[in-house]
Design a protein around this motif. Structure first.
Motif, PDB file in Angstrom:
ATOM      1  N   GLY A 114     -11.946   8.520 -10.830  1.00 37.27           N
ATOM      2  CA  GLY A 114     -11.179   7.318 -11.126  1.00 37.27           C
ATOM      3  C   GLY A 114      -9.688   7.435 -10.896  1.00 37.27           C
ATOM      4  N   TYR A 115      -9.240   8.605 -10.414  1.00 36.15           N
ATOM      5  CA  TYR A 115      -7.820   8.790 -10.158  1.00 36.15           C
ATOM      6  C   TYR A 115      -7.493   8.423  -8.716  1.00 36.15           C
ATOM      7  N   LEU A 116      -6.316   7.848  -8.531  1.00 39.06           N
ATOM      8  CA  LEU A 116      -5.853   7.458  -7.209  1.00 39.06           C
ATOM      9  C   LEU A 116      -5.261   8.661  -6.487  1.00 39.06           C
ATOM     10  N   ASP A 117      -5.647   8.838  -5.224  1.00 36.08           N
ATOM     11  CA  ASP A 117      -5.064   9.899  -4.389  1.00 36.08           C
ATOM     12  C   ASP A 117      -3.560   9.643  -4.309  1.00 36.08           C
ATOM     13  N   GLU A 118      -2.765  10.660  -4.559  1.00 32.52           N
ATOM     14  CA  GLU A 118      -1.313  10.480  -4.582  1.00 32.52           C
ATOM     15  C   GLU A 118      -0.746  10.048  -3.233  1.00 32.52           C
ATOM     16  N   ASP A 119      -1.484  10.225  -2.147  1.00 29.90           N
ATOM     17  CA  ASP A 119      -1.024   9.772  -0.841  1.00 29.90           C
ATOM     18  C   ASP A 119      -1.096   8.255  -0.702  1.00 29.90           C
ATOM     19  N   CYS A 120      -1.767   7.571  -1.635  1.00 23.68           N
ATOM     20  CA  CYS A 120      -1.937   6.120  -1.561  1.00 23.68           C
ATOM     21  C   CYS A 120      -0.802   5.345  -2.218  1.00 23.68           C
ATOM     22  N   PHE A 121      -0.064   5.981  -3.131  1.00 22.25           N
ATOM     23  CA  PHE A 121       0.993   5.268  -3.836  1.00 22.25           C
ATOM     24  C   PHE A 121       1.967   4.623  -2.853  1.00 22.25           C
ATOM     25  N   GLY A 122       2.214   3.334  -3.058  1.00 22.80           N
ATOM     26  CA  GLY A 122       3.144   2.599  -2.213  1.00 22.80           C
ATOM     27  C   GLY A 122       2.518   1.981  -0.973  1.00 22.80           C
ATOM     28  N   ASP A 123       1.295   2.350  -0.621  1.00 21.03           N
ATOM     29  CA  ASP A 123       0.612   1.739   0.518  1.00 21.03           C
ATOM     30  C   ASP A 123       0.162   0.333   0.144  1.00 21.03           C
ATOM     31  N   ASP A 124      -0.117  -0.491   1.144  1.00 21.41           N
ATOM     32  CA  ASP A 124      -0.591  -1.854   0.898  1.00 21.41           C
ATOM     33  C   ASP A 124      -1.850  -1.817   0.049  1.00 21.41           C
ATOM     34  N   GLY A 125      -1.858  -2.605  -1.017  1.00 20.46           N
ATOM     35  CA  GLY A 125      -3.006  -2.694  -1.886  1.00 20.46           C
ATOM     36  C   GLY A 125      -3.051  -1.655  -2.989  1.00 20.46           C
ATOM     37  N   TYR A 126      -2.077  -0.766  -3.035  1.00 22.84           N
ATOM     38  CA  TYR A 126      -2.022   0.274  -4.063  1.00 22.84           C
ATOM     39  C   TYR A 126      -0.701   0.182  -4.811  1.00 22.84           C
ATOM     40  N   PRO A 127      -0.677   0.612  -6.057  1.00 28.59           N
ATOM     41  CA  PRO A 127       0.568   0.519  -6.844  1.00 28.59           C
ATOM     42  C   PRO A 127       1.613   1.514  -6.373  1.00 28.59           C
TER      43      PRO A 127
END
Length: 96
Positions: A78-91
């Motif tokens: 349930g954790y978000l991959d840290e590479d996703c932060f700031g990408d479209d659709g991610y916080p």
């Protein structure tokens, strides 16, 4: 002699999992098992115990190393991959 066969059996059963993972947990576990078995062989200690301890330590260390530096979304935990932060659709990254 039976104890010497544990490390190759561990390698054979987990080797195929490495291609699917997003981190180096499998590879770290294998390297740790080999290192632990090597230390035990040199010092005359219990090979099985050292191989298992090395596999646990290596797998844990490898779990925290990201292979591809790409956004892999949310993991099974349930954790978000840290590479996703700031990408479209991610916080945005809450750490900054």
């Amino acid at each position: 002699m039976k104890k010497l066969l544990i490390a190759p059996a561990l390698v054979a059963t987990t080797f195929g999992l490495g291609a699917c993972s997003e981190n180096y947990a499998v590879e770290g576990g294998l390297a740790g098992a080999a290192a632990g078995a090597g230390v035990a062989a040199v010092t005359g200690e219990d090979i099985e115990t050292y191989a298992l301890a090395g596999a646990a330590a290596g797998g844990l260390a490898g779990y925290f190393i990201d292979k591809n530096d790409d956004c892999d979304g949310y993991g099974r935990d349930g954790y978000l991959d840290e590479d996703c932060f700031g990408d479209d659709g991610y916080p945005d990254d809450p750490r900054y």
